[in-house]
Write a protein that holds these residues in place. Structure first.
Motif, PDB file in Angstrom:
ATOM      1  N   THR A 102       0.860  -1.183   0.000  1.00 28.96           N
ATOM      2  CA  THR A 102       0.000   0.000   0.000  1.00 28.96           C
ATOM      3  C   THR A 102       0.894   1.230   0.000  1.00 28.96           C
ATOM      4  O   THR A 102       1.510   1.539   1.028  1.00 28.96           O
ATOM      5  N   PRO A 103       1.017   1.924  -1.119  1.00 26.94           N
ATOM      6  CA  PRO A 103       1.820   3.153  -1.129  1.00 26.94           C
ATOM      7  C   PRO A 103       1.361   4.096  -0.024  1.00 26.94           C
ATOM      8  O   PRO A 103       0.189   4.116   0.345  1.00 26.94           O
ATOM      9  N   LEU A 104       2.302   4.878   0.489  1.00 25.63           N
ATOM     10  CA  LEU A 104       2.027   5.687   1.680  1.00 25.63           C
ATOM     11  C   LEU A 104       0.814   6.598   1.522  1.00 25.63           C
ATOM     12  O   LEU A 104      -0.014   6.689   2.427  1.00 25.63           O
ATOM     13  N   HIS A 105       0.686   7.273   0.380  1.00 24.60           N
ATOM     14  CA  HIS A 105      -0.452   8.185   0.206  1.00 24.60           C
ATOM     15  C   HIS A 105      -1.771   7.423   0.219  1.00 24.60           C
ATOM     16  O   HIS A 105      -2.783   7.920   0.742  1.00 24.60           O
ATOM     17  N   SER A 106      -1.771   6.199  -0.339  1.00 19.62           N
ATOM     18  CA  SER A 106      -2.989   5.373  -0.325  1.00 19.62           C
ATOM     19  C   SER A 106      -3.278   4.874   1.084  1.00 19.62           C
ATOM     20  O   SER A 106      -4.448   4.792   1.493  1.00 19.62           O
ATOM     21  N   PHE A 107      -2.219   4.537   1.808  1.00 21.12           N
ATOM     22  CA  PHE A 107      -2.387   4.092   3.198  1.00 21.12           C
ATOM     23  C   PHE A 107      -3.068   5.175   4.023  1.00 21.12           C
ATOM     24  O   PHE A 107      -4.039   4.918   4.736  1.00 21.12           O
ATOM     25  N   ILE A 108      -2.579   6.395   3.906  1.00 22.58           N
ATOM     26  CA  ILE A 108      -3.143   7.507   4.675  1.00 22.58           C
ATOM     27  C   ILE A 108      -4.587   7.773   4.260  1.00 22.58           C
ATOM     28  O   ILE A 108      -5.481   7.911   5.110  1.00 22.58           O
ATOM     29  N   GLY A 109      -4.839   7.806   2.954  1.00 25.62           N
ATOM     30  CA  GLY A 109      -6.188   8.083   2.465  1.00 25.62           C
ATOM     31  C   GLY A 109      -7.185   7.012   2.862  1.00 25.62           C
ATOM     32  O   GLY A 109      -8.324   7.319   3.253  1.00 25.62           O
ATOM     33  N   THR A 110      -6.773   5.758   2.781  1.00 22.25           N
ATOM     34  CA  THR A 110      -7.681   4.658   3.122  1.00 22.25           C
ATOM     35  C   THR A 110      -7.948   4.606   4.617  1.00 22.25           C
ATOM     36  O   THR A 110      -9.074   4.325   5.051  1.00 22.25           O
ATOM     37  N   TYR A 111      -6.915   4.891   5.414  1.00 20.32           N
ATOM     38  CA  TYR A 111      -7.098   4.905   6.874  1.00 20.32           C
ATOM     39  C   TYR A 111      -8.096   6.008   7.261  1.00 20.32           C
ATOM     40  O   TYR A 111      -8.964   5.814   8.111  1.00 20.32           O
ATOM     41  N   TRP A 164      11.738   2.520   6.904  1.00 21.00           N
ATOM     42  CA  TRP A 164      10.556   2.481   6.042  1.00 21.00           C
ATOM     43  C   TRP A 164       9.309   2.135   6.866  1.00 21.00           C
ATOM     44  O   TRP A 164       8.260   2.762   6.730  1.00 21.00           O
ATOM     45  N   HIS A 165       9.441   1.141   7.720  1.00 20.01           N
ATOM     46  CA  HIS A 165       8.350   0.738   8.608  1.00 20.01           C
ATOM     47  C   HIS A 165       7.967   1.895   9.530  1.00 20.01           C
ATOM     48  O   HIS A 165       6.785   2.174   9.751  1.00 20.01           O
ATOM     49  N   GLU A 166       8.965   2.596  10.056  1.00 21.28           N
ATOM     50  CA  GLU A 166       8.712   3.709  10.966  1.00 21.28           C
ATOM     51  C   GLU A 166       8.031   4.873  10.249  1.00 21.28           C
ATOM     52  O   GLU A 166       7.252   5.614  10.858  1.00 21.28           O
ATOM     53  N   MET A 167       8.286   5.032   8.962  1.00 25.89           N
ATOM     54  CA  MET A 167       7.615   6.073   8.194  1.00 25.89           C
ATOM     55  C   MET A 167       6.104   5.849   8.179  1.00 25.89           C
ATOM     56  O   MET A 167       5.310   6.792   8.311  1.00 25.89           O
ATOM     57  N   TYR A 168       5.694   4.610   8.052  1.00 26.33           N
ATOM     58  CA  TYR A 168       4.261   4.286   8.098  1.00 26.33           C
ATOM     59  C   TYR A 168       3.722   4.484   9.513  1.00 26.33           C
ATOM     60  O   TYR A 168       2.584   4.921   9.705  1.00 26.33           O
ATOM     61  N   ASN A 169       4.534   4.155  10.506  1.00 27.16           N
ATOM     62  CA  ASN A 169       4.114   4.366  11.890  1.00 27.16           C
ATOM     63  C   ASN A 169       3.885   5.850  12.161  1.00 27.16           C
ATOM     64  O   ASN A 169       2.913   6.241  12.815  1.00 27.16           O
ATOM     65  N   MET A 170       4.772   6.688  11.644  1.00 27.34           N
ATOM     66  CA  MET A 170       4.605   8.130  11.801  1.00 27.34           C
ATOM     67  C   MET A 170       3.337   8.614  11.112  1.00 27.34           C
ATOM     68  O   MET A 170       2.657   9.530  11.591  1.00 27.34           O
ATOM     69  N   ALA A 171       2.991   7.973  10.005  1.00 25.81           N
ATOM     70  CA  ALA A 171       1.757   8.327   9.301  1.00 25.81           C
ATOM     71  C   ALA A 171       0.533   8.002  10.155  1.00 25.81           C
ATOM     72  O   ALA A 171      -0.464   8.729  10.121  1.00 25.81           O
ATOM     73  N   VAL A 172       0.609   6.916  10.929  1.00 26.39           N
ATOM     74  CA  VAL A 172      -0.494   6.565  11.829  1.00 26.39           C
ATOM     75  C   VAL A 172      -0.698   7.678  12.856  1.00 26.39           C
ATOM     76  O   VAL A 172      -1.834   8.099  13.116  1.00 26.39           O
TER      77      VAL A 172
END
Length: 243
Positions: A102-111, A164-172
């Motif tokens: 899930t690309p980061l922008h899609s992850f954020i939008g879907t969440y 990379w994993h932490e970047m998604y965590n920061m997005a959360v």
């Protein structure tokens, strides 16, 4: 105290661990969701699934939409699978463009979409941050049977997996802040440990029994510290106070 909560998430929320004796994944009998159910005398429905991404999670939420108002809180835990890659493809073509699941922008939008959908249907979402990963152990895990040198060329260095994993965590954290959703930080206590790696299975990404105990402790401390403030976004926040 709330009476009923449900959980949507991935294998961490489900309580999946790697059994080093049987050399396969299995379900922990006392995962953090089960422990919380016992501690707080809660009814916990766990909709989490192994390998679940936020996109699949949204589909599950839609499938159970009619049940959302029945729960006091809807606990969400996503990101660990979303940031992952198809490592076999990376191994074959390390210099080609590669997309995470899930690309980061899609992850954020879907969440965001998931959170809003839950609220629109009478639910109160609560987010969990992600437990960290053991980059060295995870690198050796994902490269089994593949070209590890090629994967390392793609990454640049093993620690890139952690970043990379932490970047998604920061997005959360960012999504929780911008959507005004309570977030329970289960990351920081792991990072304060001298050897947090001991809390994870051989794959470096799934918390083991010790890791689930640590997650439980962090959630309990969150609830007991200042529940009225921490969950002030919820109309039933006062009821979450313990003792």
């Amino acid at each position: 105290m709330p009476n009923k909560i449900c959980v949507f998430g991935d294998s961490v929320a489900k309580g999946v661990v790697f059994d080093h004796v049987k050399q396969k994944y299995s379900l922990l009998k006392n995962g953090f969701a089960d422990q919380l159910a016992n501690i707080f005398s809660l009814s916990v429905t766990n909709y989490a699934k192994f390998g679940c991404t936020v996109t699949k999670g949204l589909e599950l939420v839609k499938k159970h939409l009619d049940k959302i108002p029945d729960y006091d809180y809807i606990v969400l835990e996503f990101g660990g699978n979303d940031c992952d890659f198809d490592w076999a493809e990376v191994s074959k073509a390390p210099t080609a463009p590669q997309r995470s699941k899930t690309p980061l922008h899609s992850f954020i939008g879907t969440y965001r979409e998931m959170i809003r959908l839950i609220r629109e249907n009478g639910g109160v979402p609560v987010l969990l941050s992600l437990p960290p990963i053991d980059a060295e152990r995870y690198f050796h895990w994902i490269t089994q049977g593949l070209d590890s040198d090629a994967i390392l060329r793609f990454l640049g260095d093993e620690a890139h997996i952690y970043r990379w994993h932490e970047m998604y965590n920061m997005a959360v954290y960012r999504v929780a802040n911008e959507e005004n959703v309570p977030l329970i930080d289960i990351t920081s206590d792991f990072l304060e440990m001298c050897h947090y790696q001991s809390c994870f299975c051989a794959d470096g990404i799934h918390p083991n029994e010790k890791g689930h105990a640590a997650i439980t402790k962090q959630i309990v401390q969150f609830v007991q510290a200042s529940p009225e403030k921490a969950l002030a976004h919820s109309p039933s926040a006062q009821s979450l106070a313990c003792g």
